[in-house]
Design an enzyme around this catalytic site. Structure first.
Site, PDB file in Angstrom:
ATOM      1  N   ASN A  85      46.475  74.441  31.259  1.00 27.37           N
ATOM      2  CA  ASN A  85      45.878  75.738  31.561  1.00 27.37           C
ATOM      3  C   ASN A  85      46.760  76.621  32.439  1.00 27.37           C
ATOM      4  O   ASN A  85      46.343  77.701  32.840  1.00 27.37           O
ATOM      5  CB  ASN A  85      44.518  75.551  32.250  1.00 27.37           C
ATOM      6  CG  ASN A  85      43.460  75.010  31.312  1.00 27.37           C
ATOM      7  OD1 ASN A  85      43.747  74.153  30.491  1.00 27.37           O
ATOM      8  ND2 ASN A  85      42.252  75.503  31.422  1.00 27.37           N
ATOM      9  N   VAL A  92      47.308  81.897  33.694  1.00 25.91           N
ATOM     10  CA  VAL A  92      46.373  80.890  34.190  1.00 25.91           C
ATOM     11  C   VAL A  92      45.080  81.032  33.395  1.00 25.91           C
ATOM     12  O   VAL A  92      44.409  82.069  33.473  1.00 25.91           O
ATOM     13  CB  VAL A  92      46.092  81.068  35.695  1.00 25.91           C
ATOM     14  CG1 VAL A  92      45.093  80.014  36.177  1.00 25.91           C
ATOM     15  CG2 VAL A  92      47.391  80.976  36.494  1.00 25.91           C
ATOM     16  N   CYS A  93      44.734  80.018  32.624  1.00 24.25           N
ATOM     17  CA  CYS A  93      43.546  80.070  31.780  1.00 24.25           C
ATOM     18  C   CYS A  93      42.342  79.532  32.535  1.00 24.25           C
ATOM     19  O   CYS A  93      42.206  78.324  32.751  1.00 24.25           O
ATOM     20  CB  CYS A  93      43.770  79.254  30.507  1.00 24.25           C
ATOM     21  SG  CYS A  93      44.975  79.970  29.393  1.00 24.25           S
ATOM     22  N   LEU A  94      41.471  80.443  32.938  1.00 19.82           N
ATOM     23  CA  LEU A  94      40.241  80.086  33.637  1.00 19.82           C
ATOM     24  C   LEU A  94      39.122  81.018  33.178  1.00 19.82           C
ATOM     25  O   LEU A  94      39.338  82.235  33.059  1.00 19.82           O
ATOM     26  CB  LEU A  94      40.412  80.224  35.155  1.00 19.82           C
ATOM     27  CG  LEU A  94      41.007  79.068  35.944  1.00 19.82           C
ATOM     28  CD1 LEU A  94      41.135  79.451  37.416  1.00 19.82           C
ATOM     29  CD2 LEU A  94      40.162  77.802  35.810  1.00 19.82           C
TER      30      LEU A  94
END
Length: 454
Positions: A85, A92-94
């Site tokens: 992520n 930033v994968c959130l």
């Protein structure tokens, strides 16, 4: 709306800067609170352990109604993907950032803030980051388990190489551009003669061209805290992988979003030791620079001399029998004599505590060392104490001394893996009752040796 947004951001930054959380730090330049640098220190018992990961946080004018944008900057110039992520591009994968489709209720809300974002990113740095990849549950077969092991192994290596060693070498001027470039691409083994130590005394620095590094001093001090843990990690990893062994590419890694390279822990250990030696030399250099500052009558020299006189007089008036002197009359080098309190494990002990101050104090915080070292779970094998002065009073030397003694004498400390600065003592102190007995015996032995050496 804009004014309320600025107030909210400023409040959140201030709370984090006053926080006692040892794994998060934030800073902004001048008055530009919408552009924040953040530091996350990797959690204990993960492949990210005590690594230094930096992020850029940009707040929009609609904050907190809309989430800020976050970019990872510890990526080895876009060549290293540290997590399924956290991409090599810095993405930033959130779900709370709107960069990933999460479950209902996981999206951003105005009740969240900078701290919750950083803690969410830190939670990605788990003991098995492979689990963060979508579809992990459906692909948990034998080959996948091997991939998990290989992924953890290369993250551990690159955490040491990129987030710690490469960063500290940059701060200390320990690697030339050519060597740094070669290592980034091929992990070519370097030699001591390849390194250059840049002295600020020999060159003129144009401040406008110097990158803004708000965590520079913090990372140096934390490196000294965690040095023994880094060495232990390398020694253990050397038994699991061979130098020259290539990293395994993961199924989810693309050609431009990967973590490629080879293992070379022998080289990492050499570079780690070079950093430790350079930091020790830097502390010693402060003493020489301090004498020059004293002769010039700088503000820092006058301030330290004044604080020394006040603290020395307070020791004379107080109930404690501690003493403090200046080494060769240098206000930048204090030598404190600590007498162990009766009816404690330190009873009868006599310890010298050397405190080196930088001519740039308090921007650069003091380097403290027990001489000789005392066996303690909050003191490194080299004698460096892990202590926490009041963050809002970093210029007050009394606060530092009180915090050092509090860390040494605390009878019932709260378990905190972020204070793991002496691996063996930490393991024994927090282990079984029998382990604690072994710890106490080792501590008493070091107390006895302090009396013999005094």
């Amino acid at each position: 709306m804009a004014d309320q947004s600025i107030i909210r951001i400023t409040k959140e930054i201030g709370e984090l800067q006053r926080s006692s959380d040892l794994s998060l730090a934030v800073a902004f330049r001048d008055r530009d609170v919408r552009n924040v640098k953040a530091l996350i220190i990797g959690p204990h018992e993960t492949p990210y352990e005590f690594g230094f990961f930096e992020f850029s946080v940009k707040f929009n004018k609609e904050y907190p109604r809309k989430s800020p944008s976050v970019t990872a900057t510890t990526t080895n110039s876009g060549r290293c993907r540290f997590n399924p992520n956290i991409y090599s591009s810095g993405k930033v994968c959130l779900s709370i950032l709107g960069t990933w489709r999460g479950e209902r209720g996981e999206e951003w809300s105005a009740a969240q803030g900078l701290e919750s974002i950083l803690l969410s990113i830190q939670s990605l740095m788990s003991s098995n980051p492979y689990e963060n990849e979508p579809g992990f549950e459906e692909a948990n077969d034998i080959s996948d388990k091997e991939n998990q092991k290989c992924y953890i192994a290369k993250i551990r290596h690159e955490t040491l190489r990129i987030s710690i060693i490469q960063k500290l070498e940059e701060y200390l001027g320990l690697s030339s551009t050519s060597i740094a470039s070669a290592n980034a691409q091929t992990q070519t083994v370097a030699h001591p003669e390849d390194y250059e130590y840049d002295s600020e005394d020999d060159i003129d620095i144009d401040d406008s061209s110097v990158p803004w590094e708000p965590f520079k001093d913090l990372l140096k001090r934390r490196f000294l805290w965690y040095y023994d843990s880094y060495v232990q990690t390398i020694q253990k990893a050397m038994q699991e992988v061979s130098d020259g062994q290539s990293f395994t590419r993961m199924p989810f890694e693309g050609s431009n979003n990967t973590m490629d390279g080879v293992f070379n822990y022998t080289e990492l250990l050499r570079r780690l030791n070079n950093i430790k030696a350079a930091l020790d030399a830097e502390s010693a250099k402060w003493a020489t620079e301090g004498l020059s500052s004293k002769n010039k009558g700088t503000t820092v020299a006058v301030n330290l001399a004044r604080q020394f006189d006040q603290i020395k007089e307070a020791f004379k008036r107080g109930d404690v029998t501690h003493n403090v002197e200046l080494e060769n009359g240098n206000p930048f080098v204090w030598v404190m004599t600590y007498f162990g309190r009766p009816m404690t494990n330190f009873d009868g002990g006599i310890f010298r505590i050397r405190i080196n101050f930088s001519p740039r104090f308090p921007e650069e915080q003091p380097r403290v060392k027990f001489d000789p070292p005392v066996y303690h779970h909050r003191i490194t094998a080299d004698g460096i104490p892990c202590y926490f002065p009041n963050p809002s009073r970093r210029e007050d030397v009394k606060q530092h001394i009180e915090a050092i003694l509090a860390a040494l004498e605390e009878e019932s400390p709260r378990y905190d893996p972020r204070t793991l600065v002496n691996p063996e003592a930490h393991r024994l102190y927090w282990g079984s009752p029998e382990d604690r007995k072994v710890y106490n015996r080792k501590l008493r032995r070091s107390v006895q040796q302090s009396m013999d050496n005094f």
